[in-house]
Structures are given as structure tokens and as C-alpha cells.
Design an enzyme around this catalytic site. Structure first.
Site, PDB file in Angstrom:
ATOM      1  N   GLU A   1     -15.555   8.676  -2.466  1.00  0.00           N
ATOM      2  CA  GLU A   1     -14.823   8.105  -2.111  1.00  0.00           C
ATOM      3  C   GLU A   1     -13.391   8.888  -2.017  1.00  0.00           C
ATOM      4  O   GLU A   1     -13.612   9.426  -3.466  1.00  0.00           O
ATOM      5  CB  GLU A   1     -14.662   6.695  -2.726  1.00  0.00           C
ATOM      6  CG  GLU A   1     -13.418   5.716  -1.933  1.00  0.00           C
ATOM      7  CD  GLU A   1     -12.612   4.285  -2.559  1.00  0.00           C
ATOM      8  OE1 GLU A   1     -13.911   3.519  -2.549  1.00  0.00           O
ATOM      9  OE2 GLU A   1     -11.949   4.280  -2.977  1.00  0.00           O
TER      10      GLU A   1
ATOM     11  N   ASP B   1      -9.204   8.942  -1.442  1.00  0.00           N
ATOM     12  CA  ASP B   1      -7.992   7.570  -1.332  1.00  0.00           C
ATOM     13  C   ASP B   1      -6.141   8.372  -1.193  1.00  0.00           C
ATOM     14  O   ASP B   1      -6.190   9.052  -2.569  1.00  0.00           O
ATOM     15  CB  ASP B   1      -8.098   6.598  -2.366  1.00  0.00           C
ATOM     16  CG  ASP B   1      -9.157   5.910  -2.510  1.00  0.00           C
ATOM     17  OD1 ASP B   1      -9.817   5.236  -1.724  1.00  0.00           O
ATOM     18  OD2 ASP B   1     -10.118   6.249  -4.195  1.00  0.00           O
TER      19      ASP B   1
ATOM     20  N   GLU C   1      -3.881   5.762  -1.063  1.00  0.00           N
ATOM     21  CA  GLU C   1      -3.031   4.829  -0.743  1.00  0.00           C
ATOM     22  C   GLU C   1      -1.792   3.890  -0.937  1.00  0.00           C
ATOM     23  O   GLU C   1      -1.034   4.623  -1.943  1.00  0.00           O
ATOM     24  CB  GLU C   1      -4.085   3.388  -2.290  1.00  0.00           C
ATOM     25  CG  GLU C   1      -5.458   3.021  -1.845  1.00  0.00           C
ATOM     26  CD  GLU C   1      -6.420   2.786  -3.189  1.00  0.00           C
ATOM     27  OE1 GLU C   1      -7.146   2.167  -3.645  1.00  0.00           O
ATOM     28  OE2 GLU C   1      -6.052   3.233  -4.231  1.00  0.00           O
TER      29      GLU C   1
END
Ligand code: NAG
Length: 324
Positions: free
Chosen positions: A112, A114, A116
Site C-alpha cells: 500500500e 497512501d 491520507e
């Protein structure tokens, strides 16, 4: 047409196609796509609003649900980008995420990358977080958090994830904000095909001051808009995957010029408010990819949080006499 003529024509056509394929760059990091060309609604279908030309999509979070979309294909390396405008006003507990993952396919060993965005109470800025997991390294979160040098709720700004074989680079507009090298991160570096996701959701339990401020739906619906959608990825298990990965490694976003390194250092000096590299309470032994700069370390507490941030350059208040 004679047999020979049609055979020649077929040959010529094949050659022309081959030339066209060879001439086209394997990966075009400047191309943008319409929503329907690259993405599929994922959840909260009624809360996904597409513009008439299908080039802008808004994700809503209201009392009933958040929403999200996913790329229709999976990619083994790529440049994933969107211009995003975040919800304004009171957004405590709201999280907007733009990320790559393969958690649905490899639940135990997922990868993953990210972005955010963590909402906030009124008058306090959104914070941006970046993170990386590789091969299920969920016990080794590599979170970094930053404030942004602009108000992300008034205009679109571009957020990009470059995932090449040797490195991951996160960009805000044209400025690299984080550079993670494969050689340093080792087995925790993403190595399996991933999809691109964008979501908005209720993270009341942790997003703002560790869950102290929950989502207040009086201020909803919370709308995050995405445009300039770019999916310059290498399609997983396609015959051109290798050539594509080579082209990606040589593409502009993958090349860290001196000027870009300098811009990155400056962004991090001014805007980074938390780093896992300085969080010695959580990680007494720093990660191999952490460059521990003594002058930088002195600005962080052993919880990884910044001691005191220099006054934000883009303030909402006009400067008063004491500041000048
Ligand atoms: C990924 O994790 C699995 C299970 O923990 C392990 O068996 C495997 O060797 C790892 N793969 C790599 C490339 O490190």
C-alpha cells in the site's frame, strides 16, 4: 486483390502498427483520463457525482455513507495522480484517501502507498499523511504527517504517487515531499500489482486529536472533488510490463534532480509535523531508510511530533505589528 497484394498489404499494416506501437511512449505521465476510462465506483454509489464530461468526480460523505472509487485495472508500477479539492469548514473526523493497495487480493501480504487527508475542527488546517506498507508490513507503519503550505479546500492541488522499481516518490503539485528507496526499505517495499483507490469516510475514532472530535453531520455532506485523473501505470501481466517499468524509471517524476531534492528538503523542513523516523517511543530502532539528520532530529520530540512549527506562511490572519 491478388493473394500477393493482400499479403503485402497485411505486412505493411503490421509494420505500420509496429512502428506506431514503438513510437508511442510506453508510459505518458502527463496524460489524464475520463473517470469511465480508468475507474469504477467502489462503494456509496449514490454519493459519487460525475461531471457531464466525466473528467471530474466528487465523493460525498453524509449520514448514510461515505464513497469511493477504484481503478478498473491493476498495475505493476505506475504514476498515479489527481487534482483534489478537500471539503471545507468543520471536517473533524473526516478522512479523504488517495492510495494504491492490493489488500483485497493479498489480505495477509498486502502492499500500500497512501495519501491520507485528515480533517479538522473549524479554523485548524487539514493535515496530510503519507504511508507505505509492503508485503503485509502492517506492524511497521511508516507514517509521516504534514501541514500544507496552502488552503487545500479553496482550489485543486495535484497529489501524485510515483511507484517505480527503485523508488517511491510522493508529490504535492510539482514538489516531491517524500522519497523512499527500494534498496533501503527492502522487503517492505511494494512489489505486487496494486489498484488505485480514492475514498472519503468517517474516521471519527482516530482522525482528529486521536478521536476527540467526531464527524459532525450538521456540516455535511462532506465533498471531496477529484480531477486531472492520471493512471500512467504498467498493466499487471501485460506483455509490455517490463518496457513500461523501464520507461517509468526514466520518466520525469522518477528523476530526482538536485533542484527537486532541494525543494523536497525545504518542504519537509517547513511542513512536516510528524515522522515515524523520530518516533523512538514507537520504534526504538529506526528503520533502514531513515536519514537521521541531527539538526532535524532536534526539532522533534521522542513521540515523533514536531516541537513547534514556524508560523505558517499562508495565514488567515493579516500580520500584526509584532510579526513585522
Ligand atoms: C512476504 O511475506 C511472506 C509471509 O510473511 C513471506 O513468506 C515471503 O517470503 C515474503 N516475501 C518477500 C518478497 O519478502
Amino acid at each position: 486483390m491478388s493473394r500477393l497484394a493482400s499479403a503485402l498489404l497485411a505486412l505493411a499494416t503490421a509494420a505500420a502498427v509496429a512502428v506506431a506501437v514503438a513510437a508511442r511512449p510506453a508510459v505518458d505521465v502527463t496524460a489524464t483520463v475520463a473517470f469511465g476510462e480508468g475507474y469504477t465506483p467502489l462503494f456509496g454509489f449514490d454519493n459519487i457525482l460525475r461531471s457531464a464530461d466525466d473528467r471530474t468526480v466528487s465523493l460525498l460523505l453524509d449520514r448514510t455513507t461515505g464513497s469511493g472509487f477504484i481503478s478498473s485495472a491493476m498495475y505493476q508500477h505506475g504514476f498515479f495522480s489527481a487534482s483534489i479539492k478537500l471539503p471545507s469548514d468543520y471536517t473533524a473526523g473526516v478522512v479523504v484517501a488517495f492510495y494504491t493497495s492490493n489488500g483485497d487480493v493479498f489480505p495477509k501480504t498486502h502492499d500500500e502507498l497512501d495519501f491520507e487527508f485528515l480533517g479538522n475542527i473549524r479554523g485548524k488546517p487539514w493535515r496530510m499523511q503519507t504511508n507505505m506498507y509492503g508485503n503485509g508490513s502492517v506492524s511497521r507503519g511508516r507514517e509521516e504527517r504534514y501541514v500544507l503550505p496552502f488552503d487545500p479546500t479553496t482550489e485543486f492541488h495535484r497529489y501524485s504517487i510515483l511507484w517505480a522499481r527503485d523508488a517511491v516518490v510522493f508529490y504535492v503539485d510539482d514538489v516531491p515531499v517524500r522519497h523512499l528507496r527500494h534498496a533501503r526499505a527492502g522487503r517492505d517495499f511494494p512489489a505486487k500489482p496494486m489498484s488505485l483507490y480514492a475514498t472519503v469516510w468517517d474516521a471519527s475514532n482516530w482522525a482528529t486529536s486521536g478521536g476527540r472530535y467526531r464527524v459532525d453531520y450538521h456540516y455535511g455532506p462532506f465533498v471531496a472533488s477529484f480531477t486531472d485523473l492520471a493512471l500512467a501505470g504498467c498493466r499487471a501481466s501485460s506483455p509490455t510490463e517490463e518496457g513500461c517499468a523501464d520507461a517509468l524509471a526514466a520518466s520525469d517524476p522518477a528523476v530526482m534532480t538536485l533542484a527537486k531534492q532541494q525543494a523536497m528538503r525545504q518542504f519537509r523542513e517547513r511542513n512536516m509535523v510528524y515522522s515515524y523516523c523520530y518516533d523512538t517511543r514507537r520504534y526504538p530502532v529506526p528503520f533502514p531508510e531513515c536519514d537521521l539528520v541531527e539538526s532535524e532530529r532536534s526539532r522533534f520530540k521522542d513521540s515523533g511530533h514536531r516541537l513547534a512549527l514556524r508560523r505558517r506562511r499562508v495565514g488567515r490572519r493579516p500580520p500584526n505589528k509584532a510579526d513585522m
